[in-house]
Design a protein around this motif. Structure first.
Motif, PDB file in Angstrom:
ATOM      1  N   HIS A  32       0.836  -1.202   0.000  1.00 52.90           N
ATOM      2  CA  HIS A  32       0.000   0.000   0.000  1.00 52.90           C
ATOM      3  C   HIS A  32       0.878   1.262   0.000  1.00 52.90           C
ATOM      4  CE1 HIS A  32      -4.054   1.680   1.741  1.00 52.90           C
ATOM      5  NE2 HIS A  32      -3.711   2.265   0.622  1.00 52.90           N
ATOM      6  N   HIS A  87      -3.550   9.472   1.255  1.00 53.29           N
ATOM      7  CA  HIS A  87      -2.709   8.407   1.811  1.00 53.29           C
ATOM      8  C   HIS A  87      -1.698   8.944   2.823  1.00 53.29           C
ATOM      9  CE1 HIS A  87      -4.279   5.981  -1.583  1.00 53.29           C
ATOM     10  NE2 HIS A  87      -4.140   5.001  -0.716  1.00 53.29           N
ATOM     11  N   TRP A 136     -13.343   6.375   0.181  1.00 55.17           N
ATOM     12  CA  TRP A 136     -12.889   6.632   1.545  1.00 55.17           C
ATOM     13  C   TRP A 136     -14.072   6.970   2.444  1.00 55.17           C
ATOM     14  CZ3 TRP A 136      -7.516   7.047   2.860  1.00 55.17           C
ATOM     15  CH2 TRP A 136      -6.640   6.913   1.771  1.00 55.17           C
ATOM     16  N   ASP A 170      -9.448   4.302   4.443  1.00 53.23           N
ATOM     17  CA  ASP A 170      -9.310   3.836   3.059  1.00 53.23           C
ATOM     18  C   ASP A 170     -10.121   2.560   2.884  1.00 53.23           C
ATOM     19  OD1 ASP A 170      -8.423   3.045   0.537  1.00 53.23           O
ATOM     20  OD2 ASP A 170      -6.320   3.510   0.938  1.00 53.23           O
ATOM     21  N   HIS A 174      -7.409  -2.479  -2.193  1.00 49.93           N
ATOM     22  CA  HIS A 174      -5.972  -2.678  -1.952  1.00 49.93           C
ATOM     23  C   HIS A 174      -5.597  -2.445  -0.479  1.00 49.93           C
ATOM     24  CE1 HIS A 174      -5.432   1.784  -3.238  1.00 49.93           C
ATOM     25  NE2 HIS A 174      -5.269   1.728  -1.934  1.00 49.93           N
TER      26      HIS A 174
HETATM   27 MN   MN3 Z   1      -5.174   3.255  -0.662  1.00 46.84          MN
END
Ligand code: MN3
Length: 213
Positions: A32, A87, A136, A170, A174
């Motif tokens: 990630h 992120h 998100w 998140d 992934h």
């Molecule tokens: Mn992400």
């Protein structure tokens, strides 16, 4: 971090890859951060490379000034500047923390608006789960100082909605697929254990110190 502009770099992970075990596994954190986030950083730099005026803008300015972006690269910048911003905050507010909930003014506000920590978590979870596809869940602060829980699609960032992002969750696959596969609910339940409330409270204080979003 805030005044950083082109050429953007990958911020180091503020803890070991294994620091969030058993809730989030090392391999997921490695992929990630070192792959997904790195790709957002690289693609953002690529998108900006032929635009000297845009190279002076910070991540926040790129996200907030979407109207001045050339049509050809607008969506690309929104996706990748948002990807980097979201992120960076996500990795920053996680970590090992002995405190399982906020202590100060943030706790008071959460209790005032959501009655209990359990209700707050349930609402954030429900909102994040309601995000169809990639996106998100967020705890944000609005201009008046009140809290707001929202979800955003893709890499859209709350600052473009005049909201100060406080806690990003998140829910792209992934973020959890290796360990949880399709069990997004289990990932979210476990993710609450890796929120570093000390960092979140410091971040909350910056909202008031800045006096603006
Ligand atoms: Mn992400």
């Amino acid at each position: 971090m805030e005044r950083e502009h082109y050429k953007f770099s990958l911020l180091p992970l503020p803890y070991d890859y294994s620091a969030l075990e058993p809730y989030i596994d090392s391999e997921t954190i490695y992929l990630h951060h070192d792959r997904h986030l790195k790709t957002y950083v690289e693609n953002l730099n690529l998108a900006l490379q032929d635009y000297p005026n845009l190279k002076k803008l910070t991540l926040e300015e790129l996200i907030l000034n979407q109207r001045i972006l050339p049509d050809k690269i607008r969506q690309n910048i929104i996706n990748n500047a948002g990807g980097v911003y979201n992120h960076n905050l996500y990795f920053q507010i996680m970590g090992k923390c002995s405190i399982k909930e906020p202590q100060g003014m943030l706790k008071k506000l959460i209790l005032k608006q959501y009655s209990s920590m359990e209700n707050f978590k349930a609402l954030l979870k429900k909102t994040a789960l309601s995000q169809f596809g990639s996106g998100w869940g967020w705890l944000t602060v609005c201009r008046s100082g009140g809290l707001r829980i929202i979800s955003t699609a893709n890499q859209n960032c709350p600052i473009s909605m005049n909201l100060f992002p406080l806690i990003p969750l998140d829910v792209w696959e992934h973020a959890y697929y290796l360990k949880y596969q399709n069990r997004r609910t289990d990932y979210i339940d476990n993710w609450f254990n890796v929120i570093n409330w000390g960092i979140v409270e410091n971040h909350f204080d910056t909202f008031y110190k800045k006096g603006k979003i």
